[in-house]
Structure formats: structure tokens, C-alpha cells
Design an enzyme around this catalytic site. Sequence first.
Site, PDB file in Angstrom:
ATOM      1  N   ASP A   7       5.964   4.250   5.205  1.00 57.54           N
ATOM      2  CA  ASP A   7       6.741   2.979   5.495  1.00 57.54           C
ATOM      3  C   ASP A   7       6.697   1.933   4.795  1.00 57.54           C
ATOM      4  O   ASP A   7       7.464   0.945   5.136  1.00 57.54           O
ATOM      5  CB  ASP A   7       6.496   2.888   7.125  1.00 57.54           C
ATOM      6  CG  ASP A   7       5.021   2.560   7.165  1.00 57.54           C
ATOM      7  OD1 ASP A   7       4.128   2.999   6.425  1.00 57.54           O
ATOM      8  OD2 ASP A   7       4.525   1.679   8.158  1.00 57.54           O
ATOM      9  N   HIS A   8       5.876   1.967   3.667  1.00 62.44           N
ATOM     10  CA  HIS A   8       5.952   0.821   2.763  1.00 62.44           C
ATOM     11  C   HIS A   8       6.519   0.980   1.327  1.00 62.44           C
ATOM     12  O   HIS A   8       6.673   0.221   0.612  1.00 62.44           O
ATOM     13  CB  HIS A   8       4.531   0.214   2.853  1.00 62.44           C
ATOM     14  CG  HIS A   8       4.067  -0.414   4.151  1.00 62.44           C
ATOM     15  ND1 HIS A   8       4.378  -1.751   4.274  1.00 62.44           N
ATOM     16  CD2 HIS A   8       3.544   0.126   5.176  1.00 62.44           C
ATOM     17  CE1 HIS A   8       3.864  -2.160   5.708  1.00 62.44           C
ATOM     18  NE2 HIS A   8       3.581  -0.943   6.107  1.00 62.44           N
ATOM     19  N   HIS A  68      -7.353  -1.847   5.960  1.00 64.19           N
ATOM     20  CA  HIS A  68      -6.272  -0.919   6.059  1.00 64.19           C
ATOM     21  C   HIS A  68      -6.307   0.687   5.599  1.00 64.19           C
ATOM     22  O   HIS A  68      -6.730   1.512   6.072  1.00 64.19           O
ATOM     23  CB  HIS A  68      -4.799  -1.500   5.913  1.00 64.19           C
ATOM     24  CG  HIS A  68      -3.588  -0.615   6.516  1.00 64.19           C
ATOM     25  ND1 HIS A  68      -3.598  -0.214   7.813  1.00 64.19           N
ATOM     26  CD2 HIS A  68      -2.656   0.306   5.912  1.00 64.19           C
ATOM     27  CE1 HIS A  68      -2.545   0.351   7.994  1.00 64.19           C
ATOM     28  NE2 HIS A  68      -2.030   0.716   6.734  1.00 64.19           N
ATOM     29  N   HIS A 128       0.782  -1.243   0.062  1.00 59.11           N
ATOM     30  CA  HIS A 128      -0.005  -0.136   0.006  1.00 59.11           C
ATOM     31  C   HIS A 128       0.875   1.351   0.017  1.00 59.11           C
ATOM     32  O   HIS A 128       2.247   1.137  -0.034  1.00 59.11           O
ATOM     33  CB  HIS A 128      -1.094  -0.027   1.213  1.00 59.11           C
ATOM     34  CG  HIS A 128      -0.193  -0.027   2.560  1.00 59.11           C
ATOM     35  ND1 HIS A 128       0.392  -1.213   2.906  1.00 59.11           N
ATOM     36  CD2 HIS A 128      -0.136   0.977   3.530  1.00 59.11           C
ATOM     37  CE1 HIS A 128       0.628  -1.041   4.261  1.00 59.11           C
ATOM     38  NE2 HIS A 128       0.326   0.378   4.462  1.00 59.11           N
ATOM     39  N   HIS A 166       1.517   3.797   2.059  1.00 58.40           N
ATOM     40  CA  HIS A 166       1.940   4.466   3.304  1.00 58.40           C
ATOM     41  C   HIS A 166       3.686   4.575   2.895  1.00 58.40           C
ATOM     42  O   HIS A 166       4.208   3.567   2.380  1.00 58.40           O
ATOM     43  CB  HIS A 166       1.645   3.772   4.402  1.00 58.40           C
ATOM     44  CG  HIS A 166       0.410   4.096   4.935  1.00 58.40           C
ATOM     45  ND1 HIS A 166      -0.330   3.449   5.706  1.00 58.40           N
ATOM     46  CD2 HIS A 166      -0.599   5.155   4.772  1.00 58.40           C
ATOM     47  CE1 HIS A 166      -1.524   3.957   6.067  1.00 58.40           C
ATOM     48  NE2 HIS A 166      -1.472   4.843   5.360  1.00 58.40           N
ATOM     49  N   ASP A 215       0.198  -4.408   5.974  1.00 57.28           N
ATOM     50  CA  ASP A 215      -0.716  -3.843   6.889  1.00 57.28           C
ATOM     51  C   ASP A 215      -2.201  -4.315   6.545  1.00 57.28           C
ATOM     52  O   ASP A 215      -2.738  -3.998   5.419  1.00 57.28           O
ATOM     53  CB  ASP A 215      -0.541  -2.228   7.295  1.00 57.28           C
ATOM     54  CG  ASP A 215       0.739  -2.054   7.638  1.00 57.28           C
ATOM     55  OD1 ASP A 215       1.447  -2.827   7.881  1.00 57.28           O
ATOM     56  OD2 ASP A 215       1.036  -0.831   7.804  1.00 57.28           O
ATOM     57  N   GLU A 251       2.168  -8.262   9.769  1.00 60.33           N
ATOM     58  CA  GLU A 251       2.184  -7.294  10.616  1.00 60.33           C
ATOM     59  C   GLU A 251       2.030  -7.563  12.090  1.00 60.33           C
ATOM     60  O   GLU A 251       1.048  -8.558  12.241  1.00 60.33           O
ATOM     61  CB  GLU A 251       1.754  -6.075   9.925  1.00 60.33           C
ATOM     62  CG  GLU A 251       0.254  -6.316  10.133  1.00 60.33           C
ATOM     63  CD  GLU A 251      -0.273  -5.037  10.747  1.00 60.33           C
ATOM     64  OE1 GLU A 251       0.212  -4.200  11.704  1.00 60.33           O
ATOM     65  OE2 GLU A 251      -1.611  -4.684  10.356  1.00 60.33           O
ATOM     66  N   HIS A 271       6.919  -5.609  11.654  1.00 61.26           N
ATOM     67  CA  HIS A 271       6.249  -4.377  11.673  1.00 61.26           C
ATOM     68  C   HIS A 271       5.597  -4.461  13.005  1.00 61.26           C
ATOM     69  O   HIS A 271       4.166  -4.514  13.314  1.00 61.26           O
ATOM     70  CB  HIS A 271       5.106  -4.166  10.667  1.00 61.26           C
ATOM     71  CG  HIS A 271       4.731  -2.696  10.459  1.00 61.26           C
ATOM     72  ND1 HIS A 271       3.676  -2.491  11.176  1.00 61.26           N
ATOM     73  CD2 HIS A 271       4.834  -1.989   9.403  1.00 61.26           C
ATOM     74  CE1 HIS A 271       3.359  -1.163  10.726  1.00 61.26           C
ATOM     75  NE2 HIS A 271       4.250  -0.975   9.646  1.00 61.26           N
TER      76      HIS A 271
END
Lengths: 684, 642
Positions: free
Chosen positions: B71-72, B155, B67, B69, B176, B201, B414
Site C-alpha cells: 500500500d506504499h 514499522h 517502505h 509494503h 507508517d 498516518e 492512512h
Amino acid sequence: TCLSEGKGYHFPPCHIVNICGFRVLIDCPLDLSALAVFSPLPTVISNLFDEKTSNDGGQCSSNSESVRQEVAESFDSKSLIQAEPWYKTVKSLQLWSVHSLDVVLISSPTGMLGLPFLTRNKDFRAKIYATEAASRLGELLMEDLVSMHMEFRQFYGPEEFGCPQWMAWEKLELLPMALKDIVLGSEGTELCGWMSIYSAADIKGCMEKVQSVKYAEEACYNGSLTIKALSSGLEIGACNWNILSPRGSISYLSGSVFASTTATGFDYKALKGSDILLYSDFTDCNDVDSEKNNFPLATGGCSYSSDIGSCSETIIESWIDSSEYTREMETVSSICSCALETISDGGSVLIAIGRPGVMLQLLEDMSLSLDSSNLKVPIYLVSSVAEELLAFSNIIPECLSSQRQERFYSKPGPLFTHVQLSNEKKLLVSPAIHSSKFLTSWQEPCIVFCPHWSLRLGPVVHLLQRWCQDPNSLLLMEEGYDINLAFLPFKPMSMKYGLCSFISGMKLRKVIPLLKILQPKHVLVPESLRPHISCCNPNFSVCYFSENETVIMPKLKSYADMDIAMDSDSKEKEEQYIAKLKGELLVEQGKHRLVLENKLVLSLQVKGRVDLDSLLTALQKMGMKVTAEHAQSTDGPENVSIVYISEPKEALIEITPTRTMISVADETTSSLVSEAVRSTLVCF
Amino acid sequence: MPIDCLVLGAGQEVGKSCVVVTINGKRIMFDCGMHMGYMDHNKYPDFSRISKTRDFNKELSCIIITHFHQDHIGALPYFTEVCGYNGPIYMTYPTKALAPLMLEDNRNVMLGRGEKEQFTSEQIMECMKKVIAVDLKQTVLVDNDLQIRAYYAGHVLGAAMFYAKVGDAAMVYTGDYNMTADRHLGAAQIDRLQLDLVITESTYATTTRDSKYVREREFLKAVHNCVASGGKVLIPAFALGRAQEICMLLDDYWERMNLNVPIYLSAGLTIQANMYYKVFINWTSQKVKNSSTTRNAFDFKNVRSFDRSMINAPGPCVLFATPGMLTGGFSLEVFKQWAPCEQNLIALPGYCVAGTVGRKLMSAKTPAIINVDKNTQIDVRCQIHRLSFSAHTDDKGIMDLVRFLSPKHVILVHGEKTNMAKLKEKIESDLGILCFYPANNESVPIPSTLYIKADVSKSFLKSSLSPNFKFLKTISRADADERAKSSVQVYDDRVAEGALIMQKNPKFVHQNELMVSLGAENHEVLVAYCCPVCVSDELKDVAPSPGENMPPVLDKRSLVHLLYTKLSNDFQDVTIQNDGDHLQIKSFTVSPCLKEMCPHRIQVNPDCTSKAVNFCCTWSMEDEKLAWGVVSIMKDLELKTG
């Protein structure tokens, strides 16, 4: 079995395939071009009475055979059937009992128009698969059809019970030849294919039974068939099917377009290497026939049967961005320019094109070209489902062509520009022609998009009746239907018309290279392609099929595949020749899987013969006293060898070619003797 | 080992998710995130561990992004444009559409913090061109062996779990996910798959969240109180996801309570984001989808866009500002202005990564002094509301998913180390699945299932697929005088038994076919023993010896029955079949032998003969142990009535 070859885009072919004992129906269309036999609704009631009386007169006079044939040559609008229309389904489908179907696959929105006829049957129990977009578009098309039909119902009153009058034999006999051909088919057997319209509730019931899938999603039927929809590029949501069964795979190739303007392209790579390929793209087969009687289109307008063939077909990758896309775009742009001409001459343009994808593309380009030439002309979209269609088209980025997706990613905005158009009041959407909003905003000249392409149903009829005398106006419709018949009720026509051909399948010269790429083991092609296919020497076996004829394919495999689960840590790399296994058998995703309960070799079986001499030496090695003798068996003609063991304990071994019997009284001796016997035999 | 899992990021921490998995020789990178809490090189995963030569194109088969975000996905442009990876990148349609927005936004934030520029906007666009968009459940063949498939993960919009399969080894990387549906997104959905490994996660590894409604009510109460007393509410949130969720909640509440305090969205990004939500309405929850025919759920009635000049305008308001976690940018700017005022409220939805201002606020007790950066301190006096609105699954959800998929191994990423350890314990004890939680740059080897591909014969399939009823007929004869009661036991014993023939093309056949398919003859090896069994005298009287008037069959039957009752006492773990004439235990058969001279009768005990009845026993070699066990009992036996 092929049930019907269909007619181009609007009437796709229909097949029944029997795989592993499952009966799969592919597509269930309606032949809406047959609607031409019905008369459209007259706008003025008095007209009707005139027509009715004169019609009756005409019928009386045409009683004798000779007269009727004359009539057939020069029939006019009055000879059309004045009744609430029925709809022509695939006749041979009626011969199959509904409950014997297991799976129904829908390959395009038009391929599901006949589906409610099946699903309203109580016995229907099959699972229907269609792509999300196809099922939604199909639903919209069906709803539109029903709501357009309501107009007839209001006019003719509630449905008669039983067969309508026009279906009576004596009435049918009176029909002109051309109409009779459509009603009865060339062999006069197709009357049973006619059905009266389904209801909105039937559609709803039908849609509830549809299982929607996404492109390349693996749906599993009954654990053994894995069904996959693969984009075909013909239309938004249209697809080819790939069916994987434990006994081989089969691909169904419907009309496919390598690169389409709106829909996602033809995903041919995924069809590679299947066992059977059912080639069912009849576009060119029909073209081959029609080339002979390629009647010139005289009346003004424009014909777009341009032949773009300067592409290198040997390199397949170049197909993708080549001819088809550009050709489609050219068609669209020339339609736009024709429309512009008409508009600037003060006429109006009526567009009766039934393909959602093409319509959306036209809508966009039309407004662009209007803008560029500074013409301020309203565009109307009249259909009971127009609003839903436009709304739906903007939430399906997954089903659109790569060009369109690219545009969306690089320049964020709605997928189609019609959102802005309707915001700017350039595009007016109305559910019906008689809504007050529509009437107040009406201004001419204008461009109207409206159904139905058969020119028998819906708002197009009213507009055509209004404009058919206007030489400045232009009607745009698709090529490939009997124009004379279609225009019959509106004659004399002084309106200009243009026929446009849109791609609805593959070109013949691309077929063979494609088949070579796909490398199927067997190919099923329509009979009409035989001369074209047989001239090239393919490395796969080709079978030909024709309508209503079952082709039985050879067995693909005598053995089914199975996976046996093994933990990798139990990877004893002994070259075990034979292992007996015990476990649970699962059928999943068209595959058999054996989950072992124990890894051990279960039981021993022995093959071969006991060699007496080696057995004796083996026994002697163990310290036994043995004597052997040959004897005739007590219960058979077989040779029996008997070995007596006297020490350390008494025992007796009786050996025949198929059996060794050890008679022994205590455990230790027994195990020793069996050990000896085993060592002389092959055990597993 | 068939599967090798190298954790480059998000190992025992939250941030810069990046796992490189090698399955049967194919290497896939799952996610390519950056850490929001770091400013130095630690912000990116250590890509050099993938390949010493930095020839990533050769090393990796593909990259999969779950996705959008940061942090991804944050490190993706860096990896493709700076490190030079050119291979395929897969993500879902919404992720592909939204990723450039998020990356651009983040780039601006980083520049705002005075960091060195890692990549340009053009590079982001270049990077996105390499992305191949996939649909949910679409099976994509990356190459001939590697096949991937996306599943809905909840998510955020477009979040997906990815299934990857190479050969026989299969795994799922969850990214996530959220197992409970919320206001605008559905719950994660996945098929039951045969898996060797699940990488999940574990953000909320040990928290079980209570009912959503309680949390929502509390939040609304806090917001309402604040605006009622004239305060301003700041909600720092990602532009996508939480913002829409809370927006929907507030919009609804405003409607119900008839409030007219303005709700603002910080301009630009959020409005564009709303447009995407409208296009991708098919990716939201079913409820939103259904209502979309009438009114698009993302057309908010009370929401307006915000202008920078309005920060210090008087009067209450609610403001959504990006970025979340107060890592910089507009939300931090507003925070600096509003934090010192007691009336105001800061609502922190979701998780805050360690090292961010948001994290500091979460643990702070007002009034407090908070260091925003090296030279700025803020005296925070406003109220702080922690909202557990996170779209991550809680521990119950993780357990449910793992139980549902029941893979052979689980790897946790995670999450926070201590919580992961607890979750690992729980998974191993409750579900009996091996579980790991490697730290960054550690790798875990996982064995995978091997399948032997074999052709199966029809008769084997038939025999194991069709119900295999076994009729065990038991004739119970309690007394010779009583009428025979017979009962039939029915078993559906669908255990598939067959033989695997290993050759060039492994073949699996039914037992009975084995000999035929091998072209060999069967050779039976039987062991026989005629065993004398003592019979008590009273029985002798009841059951006359052969030669008398009583039919011998009846006699035989009663003897067999007597033996049956005896033996079934001693061998309770095996089924003994009694069909009247003989007993059968596996291949061991025993029947009374009435012949004068049985060839299998070897030792003749002269003492016993008068009282003994002989039982002829035969068995095949594999049941030797059992057979001798039975025989030894029979030898010591004395048959008696009753």
C-alpha cells in the site's frame, strides 16, 4: 595548521583547524612504518642469544664517529632495536594541550589509530566524529594492533617503567643513520612522538567517545558547527568533511578516489561552493618527489606502476567510471595472476596488505581465479579480528561501491562472497597462527592473508621466517616503503616479492579541474604543490601551507547569517525601510534564528533635524499661536531655537540640532505638539 | 500558498498511500501505493490529477517511498513504466533491496486472482534501477533547493520518515511508523525540527494499546493450546516484518517450553527475506544488533521451511504463510483447507484492509460462512485469534510524535474517517495545532514560515548571546531613621532587540549600532513637564525645606521614596526603578526639581506652591500615554509619611 603531511594511505595527514573559536583536529594517525626500526620477534630462542651477543659486540666496536658512518652504510638485521616496540605518533600534536581540542574528525580507519593516546588523557573533552564504518574498522585495526603487540609483551616481559633503554641518548647515538632518521626525524626532534602501546581498555574508552555518523548526515556541534561526512572513496568508511559555521564553510578534502572497487565513490559534488577548501591529498605530492629516485624493482616479482592516462579529464563525469576503477581492477587481477603462477610453481603466497577494502576485493578475485584455473589451494586469513572483519563487511551495504550494490540488488546474496567461501571450506579464518584448528588444517602451497604490512608484527613475521628462503614463494606487499629496511631481519631473502601500488588519492592532473568544479573561494594546498597549481590561472585565491605552520585565512564575512521567522500571513508588503524587532535568538545548525515575540515596531527613533519653519506652519495649522526666537542655549554653545505656544494652552519647545525638548502641561497639547514635531522628522 | 498538499490515496482510508506535496514550487510524491481491497482502477491513485498532460517528469521533482509494503509502493512500477515517470525515486537501502521481492510476490498474487497484468517482472526490475538508495539521516540534495532526509521509523525493516525542505518551508511525511520498539525493530527516531507541516498516518487513531507482554502471552497461550490438542496454526503474514517478529517470539517460547512441534515458513520468499534481514542487521533494533556478534538473531533454531505437500499432513504445526490479510495466494489456499476444522487456529496479526478475507474473519464469529470470492464459500469453524501485533503506532504514539515535532499544521492520512475526526479534535484541543484529514483527491493549502535572510552584526549577537544581566537596585527606605536597606534584583533578560534594515542585503544590527550603520544622527525628542505635587504638612515638618541644616540630598531621597511607594501601588504592571535620586519607568524619569525657575514649569499654581514640591518629569514620545498617566496621578497626589 598542518601538523604532518603523512605518508600515503597508512599515515594520513593530520591538521588542526580553528573555526569560529572551535579547535578541530582532523585525523590522529600513527606512523606504523616507523615500526621498521624494531626487530621482529625471533622464532627460535637460541637465535636471540646469538644475536644479542653479537649485537653487543657490534655496538662496542662502533664507538667512534667514523666507524659508525661506515656501519650506517651497511647495517644489517642486528642493528635493529631489540625491544618492545613503541609507536610513533604525530610529534607536533603533543605540543597542543589536549583539553583545548573541541572536535576531532576522523576521515579514515587508519586516521584513528593514534586516538587512544589522546582519549586516555584525563583532560580530553573533545567530541570525536567518524563514520560508522570507519570507526568500526578503526576499532578492529586497533584491536589487531594490540593483540599483535601482546606477542612482544609476552616475549620481553612486562613493560619497563619510564623510558625504555633504547631511548637513552647514548643508545640512540649508536643507531645507524637510516634508523636514526626514522627515530629522531631529520631534525632530530621527533623522539617525543614515540609512545608505548595503548591497552585494550584504552581502545574501549576511545570508542565510547566516538560519535558515529553516516555519510551526509548533518551532525551539529554546540549548535553552531554543522559537520557532514562525505564519502571519499579511499576506503570503506573513509570520508571528507564539510564544516559549516555561521561564518562560512570549510571543506576538508582528504585522499580521495573517484571510483573505488569496494567503497562508495567520491562524493565531490557535495563539496561544491564552500568558502575554504583544505586540500590535503598528499598522494601526488609524494609521488612527485619519488619520481626522481624511482628505483627499479629488480628482484623478480612484478611492479605495477603502470600509467594509465588516456582518459579525457576535461569531462568529469567520465572520471567516475573511468581509469581508477579499471586500474584498481587491473592491479587486483594482475596480483591474482602472479599469485596463481606462484601456486602452480608449488610456492605459497603471502599477502601482507593492510587495507581492508583491497583485501576483501583480493579475497574474492583470488578465489575466482583459483576456481577458473582449477587449482585447489586453501586460502587462509590469519588475524585476531579476521572473523569480525568479515562479518562486518557483510552488513554495510551503504558503504560499498555502486557496482557492488548493483550486484546485490540484482542478484540477492551476501555482499561479499567470502561467506560462501568459508562455508565451502575454501577460506579458512583463524585468529592466530598457533591455534590448533589452524595448524591441523594447514597445507602448503597456500595463500595467506595476514597482517601486519610493516613486516614487524603479527603472523606475517612467522610465515616470512618460514618462507624467506623459499625461492618459489611470493610475498605481496604495498609499494612506497623502504624495502631494504623492511626485509632487513629476513635477509638473505630468496623469496620473490611483488610490490603493488593501490590508489590512495587523486592524480595531480585531476586536481586542478576538480578544484575548478568545486569553486571554492579560497583553497589551501600543500606547499609542494605550488609549482603545479600556480601554473594554471585559477579563479579562486590559493594559499599554500607547509608542516607546522599556521595559515591564517582572511575573514570570510563580517556579518553572520540570520534567519528571521515571519509568518507568511503577516506579509505586509510595505517597503518598510527599517523595523525594530524584538525576539528570542536561537542558534541552531550553525544558523542564527530570531523568533519574534511581537511583530510590531517597538520604539520610535527619529533622525534628522527639525526644520523650524515647517514646524511652525504645522503648529499653526493646528490652530496654535506660536512665536519663535533664537537664543543661546543655557548649557552649551549650540544654537537653540525656542518656540513659545500661548494658545490654546501654554507650551514651550526647545530645539537643538540633536534634541527637541517639549515642555508642556497637559496631554492634548502635548500629543498635538509631538505630532507636529514628528511630522517634520523622519521617524522609524 | 507555499505548501499545497494533494492527497491521492489513503485519505480517510487505509491503502494506496499517495500524497503529492508542492513546496515552494517543488512537487514531491510521497509513496505510490496500491489498494489491496480493490480489483478495478480504484486500486491505483488517480495520477491524472497531478498533471492533465501526463507529463509527470516535468511536474514532479522526485518520488519518495517510505517502505516496501504494497500500500506504499505497489503502484510504483505502474507509475514509472506505464505512466512514464523517469525522475528520481528515493528509498532506503533495505527498501530498495526488498521492494522487488514484494512487488513480484504481489504481482503473482494478482495474477492468481485472475486480474489483468499491469506490469511485468522486467518492468519491476527496470523501475528499481531508477531508485536511488539513501541512508538514515543522510541529507540528500535532490536539486539546488530541495533537500530530503530519512529518519528511522520502526514499522518494518527499512521503513523511514522523510523530511523535505524547500527554501524556508519544511515538512515531514511519516509513512507508517511505530513509536515503541518491538522484538526486532527499534522505535521511530527523529530530530526536533522546525516544521510547517507533518503528514502522519493514523491507523490506530483512537486505540491505545495495552502492554505488549499481555498480548504476547495471550497469543502464545492460544497457540500452545491449539498445538497441544493437535491443531494446526496458520499465521497469514507479510513475509517481512510480522513474520520475523512472531517467529522470534515463537522460537523463544519453543526453546523455553521445550516444544518440538514444527514451525514452518512457507518456502521461497521468507527464506530469502531472512537473508536480507541478516545483511541489514544495522537497521534492526539495538538489541538484535548487539547480539549479532555471537549469533545472528535471524538464525531460528526451530524454524523449518514448508512444502506444499505438507498441507494435509497429520499432526500439529505452526505455519507462516504469505500474503497477509488472506488476499490470495498460498495463505488463502491453506486457509481453505484448514478453516473448516475446529481444532485449528488462525492467528491474524496486524491490520486487515477492508474488503479482504482477513477483515471478514476479524469481525466474524465462528462458526461462520465466509465468501472468499464470487463462487467460493467457506464454512469457517476454526478458532480465530486476533493479534494486535501491528507495527503501527497507537494514538499515544501519534500524539507524542506531533507534540515532539510541534509543527504548525498536521495532516492525517492512512486511517479511518471517524477515528481521524476524533484524533483531529484531540490534536487541535490538546496541542493547539491546526489539523486536517482530507479525503482522497482533496488538497489542502498550508501557509509556511517565511524567513528573512539577514546579515547579523557581531555586537548584536554578542549582546543577545551573552547573559544580559540587569541589576535593578531598589533602595527601600521605610523610615528615615532606619538604616537604608538596599537589595539588588538580578534579571537575565536575554531578549534580543535590534533593528532590521531592509535593503538589498537585509542587515540586522544592534540598537546602538543603528545610527552608525545608517550614517545618520540621532535626534532625540523629549517631552518635559515639571509637575507640582502636594506635600502634606506633617511631612513638611520632618523634611525641612532647602536652606536649612539638613542636607538636601536626604530630603530629595525621602521624597523620591515616598513617590516610589505611591506609584508602585498604582502601576503594578510596570517596573519602576528607584535609584535614590530619581524614578524611572521606561523612558519616563521623574526627579524632584529644586530649581526656582524651571523652564518646564509652565503653570504655576500660586495656592499650591507653598505646600508643593516640584517634580521634573521627562519622557520620550513613545511613552506618552504612560507618562501622562503618571503625571495625572502625581497631580492628584498628596505625599504623606506612612
